[in-house]
Enzyme design. Structure first.
Site, mmCIF file in Angstrom:
data_model
loop_
_atom_site.group_PDB
_atom_site.id
_atom_site.type_symbol
_atom_site.label_atom_id
_atom_site.label_comp_id
_atom_site.label_asym_id
_atom_site.label_seq_id
_atom_site.Cartn_x
_atom_site.Cartn_y
_atom_site.Cartn_z
ATOM 1 N N ARG A 178 1.324 -1.150 4.905
ATOM 2 C CA ARG A 178 1.914 -2.029 3.897
ATOM 3 C C ARG A 178 0.945 -3.092 3.365
ATOM 4 O O ARG A 178 0.870 -3.338 2.158
ATOM 5 C CB ARG A 178 3.147 -2.715 4.513
ATOM 6 C CG ARG A 178 3.744 -3.856 3.709
ATOM 7 C CD ARG A 178 4.872 -4.496 4.522
ATOM 8 N NE ARG A 178 5.365 -5.735 3.942
ATOM 9 C CZ ARG A 178 6.411 -5.830 3.145
ATOM 10 N NH1 ARG A 178 7.064 -4.752 2.788
ATOM 11 N NH2 ARG A 178 6.817 -7.002 2.694
ATOM 12 N N GLU A 221 12.204 -2.934 -8.076
ATOM 13 C CA GLU A 221 12.141 -2.021 -6.935
ATOM 14 C C GLU A 221 12.579 -0.644 -7.430
ATOM 15 O O GLU A 221 13.725 -0.439 -7.810
ATOM 16 C CB GLU A 221 13.063 -2.499 -5.812
ATOM 17 C CG GLU A 221 12.699 -3.854 -5.220
ATOM 18 C CD GLU A 221 11.583 -3.770 -4.200
ATOM 19 O OE1 GLU A 221 11.086 -2.647 -3.957
ATOM 20 O OE2 GLU A 221 11.211 -4.814 -3.643
ATOM 21 N N HIS A 246 7.529 -2.463 -7.351
ATOM 22 C CA HIS A 246 7.553 -2.169 -5.917
ATOM 23 C C HIS A 246 8.503 -0.987 -5.681
ATOM 24 O O HIS A 246 9.077 -0.442 -6.602
ATOM 25 C CB HIS A 246 8.048 -3.385 -5.124
ATOM 26 C CG HIS A 246 7.078 -4.521 -5.082
ATOM 27 N ND1 HIS A 246 6.342 -4.833 -3.959
ATOM 28 C CD2 HIS A 246 6.719 -5.442 -6.017
ATOM 29 C CE1 HIS A 246 5.572 -5.880 -4.196
ATOM 30 N NE2 HIS A 246 5.785 -6.266 -5.450
ATOM 31 N N SER A 247 8.669 -0.620 -4.426
ATOM 32 C CA SER A 247 9.702 0.324 -4.033
ATOM 33 C C SER A 247 10.091 0.008 -2.582
ATOM 34 O O SER A 247 9.292 -0.596 -1.846
ATOM 35 C CB SER A 247 9.210 1.778 -4.138
ATOM 36 O OG SER A 247 8.296 2.109 -3.110
ATOM 37 N N TYR A 248 11.336 0.343 -2.211
ATOM 38 C CA TYR A 248 12.291 1.153 -2.922
ATOM 39 C C TYR A 248 13.634 0.437 -2.925
ATOM 40 O O TYR A 248 13.750 -0.657 -2.365
ATOM 41 C CB TYR A 248 12.425 2.532 -2.252
ATOM 42 C CG TYR A 248 12.840 2.499 -0.791
ATOM 43 C CD1 TYR A 248 14.165 2.564 -0.411
ATOM 44 C CD2 TYR A 248 11.880 2.407 0.212
ATOM 45 C CE1 TYR A 248 14.540 2.537 0.920
ATOM 46 C CE2 TYR A 248 12.235 2.370 1.537
ATOM 47 C CZ TYR A 248 13.566 2.443 1.895
ATOM 48 O OH TYR A 248 13.925 2.393 3.228
ATOM 49 N N ALA A 286 0.799 -1.216 0.000
ATOM 50 C CA ALA A 286 0.000 0.000 0.000
ATOM 51 C C ALA A 286 0.834 1.270 0.000
ATOM 52 O O ALA A 286 0.505 2.237 -0.686
ATOM 53 C CB ALA A 286 -0.934 -0.019 1.217
ATOM 54 N N ARG A 287 1.887 1.307 0.787
ATOM 55 C CA ARG A 287 2.631 2.542 0.996
ATOM 56 C C ARG A 287 3.543 2.903 -0.161
ATOM 57 O O ARG A 287 4.116 4.006 -0.189
ATOM 58 C CB ARG A 287 3.453 2.428 2.276
ATOM 59 C CG ARG A 287 4.509 1.332 2.246
ATOM 60 C CD ARG A 287 5.064 1.086 3.627
ATOM 61 N NE ARG A 287 5.983 -0.055 3.680
ATOM 62 C CZ ARG A 287 6.394 -0.613 4.797
ATOM 63 N NH1 ARG A 287 5.970 -0.146 5.963
ATOM 64 N NH2 ARG A 287 7.230 -1.635 4.786
ATOM 65 N N GLU A 288 3.700 2.026 -1.133
ATOM 66 C CA GLU A 288 4.639 2.240 -2.238
ATOM 67 C C GLU A 288 3.951 3.001 -3.368
ATOM 68 O O GLU A 288 3.715 2.501 -4.462
ATOM 69 C CB GLU A 288 5.196 0.887 -2.688
ATOM 70 C CG GLU A 288 5.983 0.208 -1.578
ATOM 71 C CD GLU A 288 6.299 -1.257 -1.845
ATOM 72 O OE1 GLU A 288 6.092 -1.728 -2.984
ATOM 73 O OE2 GLU A 288 6.763 -1.940 -0.905
ATOM 74 N N ASN A 334 2.547 -10.030 -0.895
ATOM 75 C CA ASN A 334 3.730 -10.576 -1.555
ATOM 76 C C ASN A 334 4.411 -11.672 -0.734
ATOM 77 O O ASN A 334 5.563 -12.014 -0.966
ATOM 78 C CB ASN A 334 4.740 -9.477 -1.887
ATOM 79 C CG ASN A 334 5.549 -9.814 -3.122
ATOM 80 O OD1 ASN A 334 5.046 -10.412 -4.072
ATOM 81 N ND2 ASN A 334 6.823 -9.423 -3.131
ATOM 82 N N ARG A 335 3.681 -12.223 0.237
ATOM 83 C CA ARG A 335 4.061 -13.466 0.912
ATOM 84 C C ARG A 335 2.952 -14.513 0.765
ATOM 85 O O ARG A 335 3.018 -15.560 1.373
ATOM 86 C CB ARG A 335 4.291 -13.224 2.415
ATOM 87 C CG ARG A 335 5.362 -12.219 2.724
ATOM 88 C CD ARG A 335 6.747 -12.693 2.272
ATOM 89 N NE ARG A 335 7.724 -11.677 2.602
ATOM 90 C CZ ARG A 335 7.951 -10.595 1.867
ATOM 91 N NH1 ARG A 335 7.268 -10.405 0.755
ATOM 92 N NH2 ARG A 335 8.844 -9.706 2.226
ATOM 93 N N TYR A 378 17.802 -11.300 0.265
ATOM 94 C CA TYR A 378 17.647 -12.325 1.295
ATOM 95 C C TYR A 378 16.443 -13.149 0.908
ATOM 96 O O TYR A 378 15.554 -12.685 0.182
ATOM 97 C CB TYR A 378 17.405 -11.684 2.670
ATOM 98 C CG TYR A 378 16.686 -10.374 2.558
ATOM 99 C CD1 TYR A 378 15.317 -10.337 2.258
ATOM 100 C CD2 TYR A 378 17.365 -9.173 2.664
ATOM 101 C CE1 TYR A 378 14.659 -9.138 2.094
ATOM 102 C CE2 TYR A 378 16.710 -7.964 2.505
ATOM 103 C CZ TYR A 378 15.360 -7.948 2.222
ATOM 104 O OH TYR A 378 14.702 -6.766 2.039
#
Length: 449
Positions: A272, A415, A340-342, A219-221, A287-288, A392
């Site tokens: 998020r 990203e 996505h970001s960032y 959401a925040r991206e 995204n999980r 990761y």
């Protein structure tokens, strides 16, 4: 298990003025996206009634007055142990990072103990953003200040971050204005019933390759939906004069997470997840939630964390909508790109593990062309590699599912800007340069598919 760190670089979000930071001569290291992939941090404001949905009023807007962004350095591995303890006690929450770089938010009432932790571990830090709330307030100009009158049927400007209504209105405008080229389909509904809209751009020619592009998963991206709609605009306006565009059926969903996106505008700028559930532990990290390697490393089974994977793979209507549409449309899928970001990365599978797909050399070769295209378009250098190795492991990602289950060869996560100066609060002045370089990357990938 955490790899041994030689140098740990942190960007810290501090909720009120505390101990004056020590300056760093060379703060150097980048800041990276979504460290929630690696560790789960969940210090979120608590509703007055923990049983209510956070969207149900009355609920005050979350403010970040006097918050600061710090960049801090430390060479002691034991600091991560202390950090994890602070996380478990909900003293801190994440912005982003990778195995050597971490972004952290510290709530105001905990600033003293976090500062003491830094002092115990000889952590030096410098201030990157003096006042986070001020940065949020200045990030997005009010739409009233922009010239929206007499526009050609839609309100998008790419000079501001627009609300869902404007984005969906733009898709409908394209379908009405270019009916031979553009069609809009609602592929599903969010938890709260908002439509998940997809735009198909196609001349209907047999033999066209199929390309999927999405944005707004987190959401925040905000830069993600803005970039995706900019790409749509470029494709539509240039379509008749561009053989590359004409040979593709484009399937584009600008806002996968409409509930979360609206919530990040209305209540909490840094939200998020989606908006399933109620209270402090609302939401699933979409995204999980995809079904390839689901439930493995880098995803949490705790609903109160920002990387909560959901009860099962595809438990969320937003991810199920994507799965159903792609799996049920038997078209020649060649490319899958999720914005996505960032951090300025071009990432390819696998994310759930540090292993590589058998054709990783093809993914790397095409990814290098995208990196070069971004720079040729005047953009910064993006880092390239598999998610699990460059950053990761993080299981349940959409690009892993697209490649592993749907067989879409060229599956990437991009990203976008920046590398930490503003992080999620990227000023709207960066929309067009960011989107232009992203469009260059898309063209480079599609041309090789």
């Amino acid at each position: 298990m955490m790899m041994r760190l030689v140098t740990l670089v942190l960007t810290v979000l501090v909720a009120s003025p505390g101990v004056r930071p020590r300056n760093i001569a060379n703060p150097g290291s980048q800041v990276y996206p979504d460290l929630d992939l690696m560790m789960d941090f969940s210090a979120r404001p608590t509703p007055k009634n923990l049983n209510q949905t956070m969207d149900e009023g009355p609920f005050e807007r979350v403010m970040y007055n006097n918050s600061q962004v710090w960049k801090a350095c430390n060479e002691d591995d034991k600091f991560l142990i202390e950090l994890n303890g602070l996380r478990r006690e909900n003293r801190i929450t994440m912005w982003g990072g990778n195995l050597t770089c971490i972004d952290i938010m510290v709530r105001g009432q905990h600033i003293e103990e976090v500062s003491e932790s830094f002092a115990r571990h000889n952590v030096d830090y410098s201030v990157i953003i003096e006042d986070l709330q001020k940065a949020i307030d200045e990030e997005n100009p009010p739409l009233e200040a922009l010239e929206l009158d007499n526009r050609q049927g839609h309100r998008l400007t790419w000079q501001a971050y627009h609300r869902l209504y404007d984005i969906h209105g733009y898709l409908d405008y394209l379908a009405e204005t270019y009916p031979q080229l553009c069609t809009v389909k609602t592929i599903g509904s969010s938890v709260q019933g908002r439509p998940i809209k997809l735009l198909k751009i196609s001349n209907g020619n047999q033999g066209n390759k199929a390309v999927w592009i999405d944005g707004g998963v987190h959401a925040r991206e905000w830069i993600s939906p803005a970039t995706v709609t900019f790409i749509i605009n470029q494709i539509v306006l240039s379509y008749d004069n561009d053989p590359l565009l004409e040979g593709v059926d484009w399937y584009i969903t600008p806002v996968v997470n409409p509930d979360g996106y609206e919530y990040s505008h209305n209540v909490d700028r840094l939200w998020r997840k989606n908006r399933r559930g109620s209270g402090f532990c609302a939401g699933t990290d979409l995204n999980r939630n995809f079904g390839h390697g689901w439930g493995g490393q880098g995803a949490s089974g705790n609903p109160c964390t920002e990387t909560y994977r959901g009860a099962t793979a595809f438990s969320e209507p937003e991810t199920s909508a994507i799965r159903n549409f792609i799996s049920q449309n038997k078209v020649p899928w060649k490319v899958y790109i999720s914005f996505h970001s960032y951090g300025q990365y071009i990432l390819y599978p696998w994310g759930y593990d540090r292993t590589l797909p058998a054709d990783y050399q093809d993914l790397d070769r095409v990814g290098k062309k995208a990196v070069a295209a971004i720079q040729q378009a005047g953009g910064p250098r993006y880092s390239l590699g598999s998610s699990g190795r460059l950053l990761y492991p993080a299981s349940g990602g959409s690009d892993d599912w697209a490649k592993g289950k749907m067989g879409i060869k060229y599956s990437y996560t991009l990203e976008l800007r920046d590398n930490g100066r503003y992080g999620f609060v990227l000023p709207a002045t960066y929309i067009q340069p960011t989107a232009k370089e992203a469009y260059a990357a898309v063209r480079a990938i599609v041309s090789e598919a």
